[in-house]
Design an enzyme around this catalytic site. Structure first.
Site, mmCIF file in Angstrom:
data_model
loop_
_atom_site.group_PDB
_atom_site.id
_atom_site.type_symbol
_atom_site.label_atom_id
_atom_site.label_comp_id
_atom_site.label_asym_id
_atom_site.label_seq_id
_atom_site.Cartn_x
_atom_site.Cartn_y
_atom_site.Cartn_z
ATOM 1 N N GLY A 23 33.951 30.404 7.366
ATOM 2 C CA GLY A 23 32.991 29.877 8.340
ATOM 3 C C GLY A 23 32.065 30.896 8.971
ATOM 4 O O GLY A 23 31.528 30.658 10.064
ATOM 5 N N SER A 24 31.811 32.018 8.287
ATOM 6 C CA SER A 24 30.948 33.027 8.932
ATOM 7 C C SER A 24 29.504 32.546 9.043
ATOM 8 O O SER A 24 28.808 32.880 10.016
ATOM 9 C CB SER A 24 31.028 34.369 8.198
ATOM 10 O OG SER A 24 30.379 34.319 6.953
ATOM 11 N N MET A 101 33.410 23.611 -0.221
ATOM 12 C CA MET A 101 33.771 23.748 -1.634
ATOM 13 C C MET A 101 34.069 22.416 -2.323
ATOM 14 O O MET A 101 34.913 22.353 -3.215
ATOM 15 C CB MET A 101 34.978 24.688 -1.762
ATOM 16 C CG MET A 101 34.724 26.083 -1.228
ATOM 17 S SD MET A 101 33.329 26.913 -2.031
ATOM 18 C CE MET A 101 34.072 27.330 -3.600
ATOM 19 N N ARG A 102 33.409 21.350 -1.942
ATOM 20 C CA ARG A 102 33.548 20.065 -2.639
ATOM 21 C C ARG A 102 32.171 19.619 -3.121
ATOM 22 O O ARG A 102 31.169 19.841 -2.423
ATOM 23 C CB ARG A 102 34.088 18.964 -1.716
ATOM 24 C CG ARG A 102 35.401 19.259 -1.063
ATOM 25 C CD ARG A 102 36.561 19.392 -2.011
ATOM 26 N NE ARG A 102 36.849 18.200 -2.785
ATOM 27 C CZ ARG A 102 37.764 18.147 -3.739
ATOM 28 N NH1 ARG A 102 38.457 19.224 -4.054
ATOM 29 N NH2 ARG A 102 37.985 17.034 -4.392
ATOM 30 N N ASN A 118 22.317 23.606 1.675
ATOM 31 C CA ASN A 118 23.449 24.456 1.295
ATOM 32 C C ASN A 118 22.954 25.887 1.182
ATOM 33 O O ASN A 118 21.769 26.117 0.906
ATOM 34 C CB ASN A 118 24.008 24.007 -0.064
ATOM 35 C CG ASN A 118 25.197 24.852 -0.499
ATOM 36 O OD1 ASN A 118 26.058 25.199 0.311
ATOM 37 N ND2 ASN A 118 25.243 25.203 -1.778
ATOM 38 N N HIS A 120 23.702 29.305 -0.992
ATOM 39 C CA HIS A 120 24.362 29.693 -2.240
ATOM 40 C C HIS A 120 24.086 31.183 -2.485
ATOM 41 O O HIS A 120 22.933 31.622 -2.391
ATOM 42 C CB HIS A 120 23.808 28.849 -3.390
ATOM 43 C CG HIS A 120 24.461 29.169 -4.699
ATOM 44 N ND1 HIS A 120 25.741 28.761 -5.005
ATOM 45 C CD2 HIS A 120 24.026 29.878 -5.769
ATOM 46 C CE1 HIS A 120 26.064 29.209 -6.209
ATOM 47 N NE2 HIS A 120 25.044 29.888 -6.689
ATOM 48 N N SER A 147 20.234 31.909 -1.594
ATOM 49 C CA SER A 147 19.221 30.853 -1.530
ATOM 50 C C SER A 147 19.721 29.735 -0.621
ATOM 51 O O SER A 147 20.898 29.373 -0.659
ATOM 52 C CB SER A 147 18.977 30.254 -2.922
ATOM 53 O OG SER A 147 18.724 31.265 -3.884
ATOM 54 N N THR A 152 21.390 18.096 -3.776
ATOM 55 C CA THR A 152 21.238 16.893 -4.593
ATOM 56 C C THR A 152 22.534 16.709 -5.385
ATOM 57 O O THR A 152 23.439 17.545 -5.293
ATOM 58 C CB THR A 152 20.060 17.035 -5.580
ATOM 59 O OG1 THR A 152 20.336 18.155 -6.438
ATOM 60 C CG2 THR A 152 18.747 17.257 -4.856
ATOM 61 N N ASP A 156 24.018 22.890 -7.031
ATOM 62 C CA ASP A 156 23.156 24.049 -6.736
ATOM 63 C C ASP A 156 21.772 23.941 -7.394
ATOM 64 O O ASP A 156 21.181 24.959 -7.784
ATOM 65 C CB ASP A 156 23.827 25.363 -7.178
ATOM 66 C CG ASP A 156 25.167 25.585 -6.490
ATOM 67 O OD1 ASP A 156 25.314 25.163 -5.331
ATOM 68 O OD2 ASP A 156 26.065 26.184 -7.117
HETATM 69 C C1 GRF Z 1 28.997 32.188 1.348
HETATM 70 O O1 GRF Z 1 28.859 33.301 0.518
HETATM 71 C C2 GRF Z 1 28.107 31.072 0.881
HETATM 72 O O2 GRF Z 1 26.911 31.512 0.299
HETATM 73 C C3 GRF Z 1 28.945 30.388 -0.168
HETATM 74 O O3 GRF Z 1 30.259 30.466 0.335
HETATM 75 C C4 GRF Z 1 30.374 31.561 1.225
HETATM 76 C C5 GRF Z 1 30.838 30.992 2.519
HETATM 77 O O4 GRF Z 1 31.152 31.969 3.465
HETATM 78 N N1 GRF Z 1 28.481 29.054 -0.420
HETATM 79 P P1 GRF Z 1 31.455 31.562 4.957
HETATM 80 O O5 GRF Z 1 32.577 30.510 4.914
HETATM 81 O O6 GRF Z 1 30.202 31.008 5.561
HETATM 82 O O7 GRF Z 1 31.915 32.817 5.622
#
Ligand code: GRF
Length: 209
Positions: A23-24, A101-102, A118, A120, A147, A152, A156
């Site tokens: 969750g950073s 992650m879903r 999102n 990525h 990015s 959609t 990605d």
């Molecule tokens: C990040 O690198 C993001 O780009 C990817 O997953 C990671 C999530 O990190 N989709 P965090 O949970 O926000 O720390």
């Protein structure tokens, strides 16, 4: 008699942030809301994993949180429906995936077309999916980055609305590159969102609901 009119106050855009882990990015967005760099407020943080570390961090900041545990649902559609119900109740202007992650299907996505973002960790359209930094290093790329894109149904693949680049240094490992990219992600996500919020006045829409 003077005609003094108060300008309409612009309510902050309402954000719902979906996480699965650390969750950073969510925390960076929360900090930008707090320090005024982002004209938004976090209405809800939702995790699909009850043990996501980011949930605890969100609670520590006093943010509303919810868990919709994907493992409790028999089908993707059932999960999407339950998640959409939870998110809808928070009346978001923007739905932000931040390490979520879903894969979400139309059952969820059709509620907020063009308003689900999102982040990525690659220079899309390169390296959709996982292990982006290892793949960039293995390919001998000279630069990497992240990015922000509109979500959609294709993984990605939606329109890229913000991007930043960093050089890949000799000796970089996937971990060292990921750490450098992550610091940039935090800035990219908040700046991109602020640009979108300013462009469409989504704060105003929240005001009239
Ligand atoms: C990040 O690198 C993001 O780009 C990817 O997953 C990671 C999530 O990190 N989709 P965090 O949970 O926000 O720390």
């Amino acid at each position: 008699m003077s005609d003094v009119r108060t300008p309409a106050t612009k309510a902050p855009a309402r954000l719902v942030i979906l996480i699965s882990g650390r969750g950073s990015n969510m925390l960076a967005i929360a900090e930008a809301c707090r320090n005024g760099k982002l004209s938004a407020s976090i209405a809800l943080v939702v995790s699909n994993r009850p043990d996501a570390a980011g949930l605890e961090s969100a609670r520590a900041l006093g943010l509303p949180t919810a868990v919709v545990d994907h493992s409790a649902f028999a089908t993707r559609e059932a999960f999407d429906t339950a998640l959409a119900r939870e998110v809808e109740a928070a009346r978001p202007d923007w739905v932000l995936l931040a390490g979520f992650m879903r894969i979400l299907g139309p059952t969820f996505l059709d509620h907020w077309p063009g308003r689900i973002l999102n982040i990525h960790p690659s220079l899309l359209p390169k390296y959709r999916g996982l292990d982006t930094h290892a793949r960039a290093i293995a390919a001998g790329d000279r630069e990497a980055g992240a990015s922000v894109h509109i979500v959609t149904a294709e993984l990605d693949a939606g329109e890229v609305v913000g991007q930043f680049k960093v050089a890949i240094e000799p000796g970089d490992t996937p971990a060292s590159l990921a750490a450098r990219v992550l610091a940039g992600e935090h800035q990219l996500y908040t700046e991109t969102l602020q640009r979108l919020v300013e462009a469409d006045g989504s704060g105003n829409r929240a005001n009239i609901r």
